[in-house]
Design a protein around this motif. Structure first.
Motif, PDB file in Angstrom:
ATOM      1  N   LEU A  20       0.764  -0.809  -0.207  1.00 50.21           N
ATOM      2  CA  LEU A  20       0.286   0.704  -0.034  1.00 50.21           C
ATOM      3  C   LEU A  20       0.926   0.998   0.185  1.00 50.21           C
ATOM      4  N   LYS A  21       0.562   2.270  -0.867  1.00 45.15           N
ATOM      5  CA  LYS A  21       0.738   3.723  -0.915  1.00 45.15           C
ATOM      6  C   LYS A  21       0.287   4.571  -1.286  1.00 45.15           C
ATOM      7  N   GLU A  22      -0.123   5.126  -0.106  1.00 43.27           N
ATOM      8  CA  GLU A  22      -1.221   5.984  -0.820  1.00 43.27           C
ATOM      9  C   GLU A  22      -1.042   7.287  -0.311  1.00 43.27           C
ATOM     10  N   THR A  23      -0.914   8.661  -0.733  1.00 39.81           N
ATOM     11  CA  THR A  23      -0.532   9.332  -0.674  1.00 39.81           C
ATOM     12  C   THR A  23      -1.935  10.787  -0.446  1.00 39.81           C
ATOM     13  N   PHE A  24      -3.338  10.151  -0.976  1.00 40.92           N
ATOM     14  CA  PHE A  24      -4.590  10.900  -0.370  1.00 40.92           C
ATOM     15  C   PHE A  24      -4.787  11.630  -2.400  1.00 40.92           C
ATOM     16  N   THR A  25      -5.018  11.920  -3.011  1.00 40.74           N
ATOM     17  CA  THR A  25      -4.866  12.633  -3.912  1.00 40.74           C
ATOM     18  C   THR A  25      -6.419  12.822  -4.681  1.00 40.74           C
ATOM     19  N   ASP A  26      -7.083  13.295  -5.479  1.00 37.23           N
ATOM     20  CA  ASP A  26      -8.030  13.914  -5.897  1.00 37.23           C
ATOM     21  C   ASP A  26      -8.655  12.616  -5.762  1.00 37.23           C
ATOM     22  N   SER A  27      -8.288  11.121  -6.372  1.00 35.86           N
ATOM     23  CA  SER A  27      -9.294  10.095  -6.159  1.00 35.86           C
ATOM     24  C   SER A  27      -9.111   9.221  -4.941  1.00 35.86           C
ATOM     25  N   TRP A  28      -8.519   9.935  -3.501  1.00 36.08           N
ATOM     26  CA  TRP A  28      -9.071   8.914  -2.342  1.00 36.08           C
ATOM     27  C   TRP A  28     -10.184   8.024  -2.226  1.00 36.08           C
ATOM     28  N   GLN A  43     -23.526   9.631  14.615  1.00 36.23           N
ATOM     29  CA  GLN A  43     -22.543  10.029  15.858  1.00 36.23           C
ATOM     30  C   GLN A  43     -21.085   9.377  14.793  1.00 36.23           C
ATOM     31  N   ALA A  44     -21.290   9.352  13.661  1.00 38.87           N
ATOM     32  CA  ALA A  44     -19.871   8.953  12.536  1.00 38.87           C
ATOM     33  C   ALA A  44     -19.546  10.534  12.155  1.00 38.87           C
ATOM     34  N   GLY A  45     -18.676  10.767  12.208  1.00 40.12           N
ATOM     35  CA  GLY A  45     -17.769  12.143  11.157  1.00 40.12           C
ATOM     36  C   GLY A  45     -17.195  11.167  10.314  1.00 40.12           C
ATOM     37  N   GLU A  46     -16.800  12.588   9.387  1.00 38.29           N
ATOM     38  CA  GLU A  46     -15.849  12.753   7.781  1.00 38.29           C
ATOM     39  C   GLU A  46     -14.838  13.329   7.514  1.00 38.29           C
ATOM     40  N   PHE A  47     -14.885  12.336   6.394  1.00 36.43           N
ATOM     41  CA  PHE A  47     -12.966  12.796   6.126  1.00 36.43           C
ATOM     42  C   PHE A  47     -13.178  13.579   5.256  1.00 36.43           C
ATOM     43  N   LYS A  48     -12.144  14.546   4.816  1.00 37.93           N
ATOM     44  CA  LYS A  48     -12.326  15.550   3.683  1.00 37.93           C
ATOM     45  C   LYS A  48     -10.944  15.948   3.347  1.00 37.93           C
ATOM     46  N   LEU A  49     -10.479  15.467   2.093  1.00 34.54           N
ATOM     47  CA  LEU A  49      -8.702  15.903   1.695  1.00 34.54           C
ATOM     48  C   LEU A  49      -8.808  17.520   1.646  1.00 34.54           C
ATOM     49  N   THR A  50      -7.859  18.090   2.149  1.00 31.98           N
ATOM     50  CA  THR A  50      -6.998  18.733   2.315  1.00 31.98           C
ATOM     51  C   THR A  50      -5.698  19.026   3.254  1.00 31.98           C
ATOM     52  N   ALA A  51      -5.052  19.815   3.139  1.00 32.20           N
ATOM     53  CA  ALA A  51      -3.574  20.476   3.653  1.00 32.20           C
ATOM     54  C   ALA A  51      -3.897  20.992   4.765  1.00 32.20           C
ATOM     55  N   GLY A  52      -4.794  22.029   4.684  1.00 30.60           N
ATOM     56  CA  GLY A  52      -4.853  22.232   6.213  1.00 30.60           C
ATOM     57  C   GLY A  52      -4.629  23.647   6.019  1.00 30.60           C
ATOM     58  N   LYS A  62      -1.384  17.305   1.034  1.00 35.38           N
ATOM     59  CA  LYS A  62      -3.037  16.665   1.152  1.00 35.38           C
ATOM     60  C   LYS A  62      -3.219  15.423   1.800  1.00 35.38           C
ATOM     61  N   GLY A  63      -3.811  15.365   2.924  1.00 31.76           N
ATOM     62  CA  GLY A  63      -4.726  14.107   3.640  1.00 31.76           C
ATOM     63  C   GLY A  63      -6.051  14.732   3.970  1.00 31.76           C
ATOM     64  N   ILE A  64      -6.241  13.642   5.031  1.00 31.91           N
ATOM     65  CA  ILE A  64      -8.013  13.166   4.768  1.00 31.91           C
ATOM     66  C   ILE A  64      -7.949  14.187   6.544  1.00 31.91           C
ATOM     67  N   GLN A  65      -8.839  14.606   6.826  1.00 32.13           N
ATOM     68  CA  GLN A  65      -8.786  15.043   7.350  1.00 32.13           C
ATOM     69  C   GLN A  65      -9.965  14.975   8.859  1.00 32.13           C
ATOM     70  N   THR A  66      -9.876  14.861   9.744  1.00 36.51           N
ATOM     71  CA  THR A  66     -11.351  14.306  10.771  1.00 36.51           C
ATOM     72  C   THR A  66     -12.197  15.686  10.478  1.00 36.51           C
ATOM     73  N   GLY A  67     -13.634  15.964  10.933  1.00 31.29           N
ATOM     74  CA  GLY A  67     -14.361  16.773  11.454  1.00 31.29           C
ATOM     75  C   GLY A  67     -15.679  15.988  11.132  1.00 31.29           C
ATOM     76  N   PRO A  68     -16.919  16.953  12.043  1.00 31.11           N
ATOM     77  CA  PRO A  68     -16.335  17.789  12.972  1.00 31.11           C
ATOM     78  C   PRO A  68     -16.264  16.974  14.837  1.00 31.11           C
ATOM     79  N   ASP A  69     -16.379  18.168  15.723  1.00 27.27           N
ATOM     80  CA  ASP A  69     -15.689  17.277  17.157  1.00 27.27           C
ATOM     81  C   ASP A  69     -16.944  16.989  17.628  1.00 27.27           C
ATOM     82  N   SER A  70     -16.264  15.697  18.827  1.00 28.34           N
ATOM     83  CA  SER A  70     -16.924  14.898  19.139  1.00 28.34           C
ATOM     84  C   SER A  70     -17.730  13.288  18.258  1.00 28.34           C
ATOM     85  N   LYS A  71     -16.987  13.137  17.558  1.00 28.33           N
ATOM     86  CA  LYS A  71     -17.549  11.715  16.915  1.00 28.33           C
ATOM     87  C   LYS A  71     -16.124  10.913  16.226  1.00 28.33           C
TER      88      LYS A  71
END
Length: 420
Positions: A20-28, A43-52, A62-71
């Protein structure tokens, strides 16, 4: 000689296999599947693609970021093919940036066996896994790196206390497990731990145990000191009273014996009283120490040279709970060669880490500069407040601590998110 070294290096590189080699491109999202875990109850949160908010390169970071809080957050991907690590090194590597200044939450990754395929639609905390690795942070008490290995259906946490990074920059975590049952843990390609799977986990029962049938001999003396048998109580010791009448006391002038009874002087401590007599203590010549049952071979122990062995690693996934979300995961690699993983980390994290740090410092400075300045309080009658007196050059000054005026809470016994 140089050619021989070059050929040897090339041979290693050619023989290395990347699962596995994952760099999280737009097709992630085509490769990563969102679990249904915790979705039905919201109670399930989401992952979104961003560099922050800060990065070294806007695209490469760019990677996958958690959001929102308390999920709860759960996503997974299949390896390119099932990884049977028999006779091979196992290298698991990924990066995580706790950009949100995480207060409590997981940042670890899991490798999951093919035998869990039927559970992957609801990949969550109860899904059987093979390896769990990465940081877990909760308050002041828990800032550790988990290394949990599954053996015969039971999860075993490393016994060493490995400190995780808790700042707001990207860090690379690397785990290497070798077929000789040794391991290494790296953070930012620097080794922080190494050792034996036999010694640093309790996957096998102990080789020896205390003999459960052994009994302490009746004549075993555990008294380190005894009363000196040669000591004798002095004659008349017990005849000395603890208290005596106060000879200096006088009967009050208004004391009436007929109405008040016969007057007696109050009692006071006797200065000649020496207390209860006790003989002097001496070392016990018969002392044998505290009795301990002898060790015997544990009949439950059976050596196993395959602690390292996982024959069907099939999935990589994140299954997390975060109070304050915002962690960004990136640059995952599963391979059988550490040098390959190292080169990948150097080409990604290593190439952009300095620029990321510089940008973070710039962003934070801009945020600080944009904060409204507090106006000095007005004096009574609308007059301007008098200027503060300058510190005397020789006056003792109190330096501010690194924590400012923040009151540090009492640490609670929080063991983090160990999923054992």
């Amino acid at each position: 000689m140089k050619w021989a070294l070059l050929l040897a290096t090339l041979a290693v590189a050619v023989s290395a296999e990347v699962y596995l080699k994952e760099t999280f491109t737009d097709s992630w999202a085509d490769r990563w599947h969102k679990s249904k875990w915790k979705q039905s109850d919201g109670q399930a949160g989401e992952f979104k693609l961003t560099a922050g908010k800060w990065y070294g390169d806007a695209e490469a970071d760019k990677g996958i970021q958690t959001g929102p809080d308390s999920k709860f957050f759960s996503t997974y991907a299949e390896l390119e093919k099932t990884f049977d690590n028999t006779g091979k090194d196992t290298v698991l590597q990924f990066s995580v940036k706790h950009e949100q200044d995480i207060d409590c939450g997981g940042g670890y990754i899991k490798l999951v066996p093919a035998s869990s395929a039927k559970d992957m639609d609801n990949f969550g905390g109860d899904t059987p896994y093979s390896i769990m690795f990465g940081p877990d942070i909760c308050g002041y008490a828990t800032k550790k790196v988990h290394v949990i290995l599954t053996y015969k259906g039971k999860n075993h946490l490393i016994k060493k206390d490995l400190k995780a990074e808790s700042d707001q920059l990207t860090h690379v975590y690397t785990l290497v497990i070798k077929p000789d049952n040794t391991y290494q843990v790296y953070i930012d390609l620097k080794e922080i731990a190494s050792g034996s799977l036999f010694e640093d986990w309790d996957m096998l029962p102990p080789k020896q145990i205390k003999d459960p049938k052994a009994k302490k001999p009746e004549d075993w003396d555990e008294r380190e000191e005894i009363a000196d048998p040669a000591e004798k109580k002095p004659d008349g010791w017990d005849d000395i009273p603890a208290t005596i009448p106060d000879k200096d006391a006088k009967k009050p002038e208004d004391w009436d014996d007929e109405e008040d009874g016969t007057w007696e002087a109050p009692m006071i401590p006797n200065p000649e009283y020496k207390g209860e007599w006790k003989p002097k203590m001496i070392k016990n010549p018969a002392y044998k120490g505290i009795w301990v049952a002898p060790d015997i071979d544990n009949p439950e122990y059976k050596h196993d040279d395959t602690l390292y062995n996982f024959k069907d690693l099939k999935y990589a996934g994140f299954e997390l709970w975060q109070v304050k979300s915002g962690s960004i995961f990136d640059n995952i690699m599963v391979t059988d060669d550490f040098e390959t993983a190292k080169a990948f980390a150097e080409e990604t994290w290593g190439k952009f880490k300095d620029a990321e740090k510089a940008m973070m410092e710039k962003v934070k400075k801009a945020e600080e500069d944009s904060k409204p300045k507090e106006e000095p309080p007005a004096a009574a009658g609308g007059e301007e407040a008098a200027p503060e007196e300058e510190d005397d050059e020789y006056e003792d000054k109190e330096e501010a601590s690194s924590t400012g005026t923040v009151k540090i809470p009492v640490e609670e016994s929080d063991d983090g998110h160990d999923e054992l």
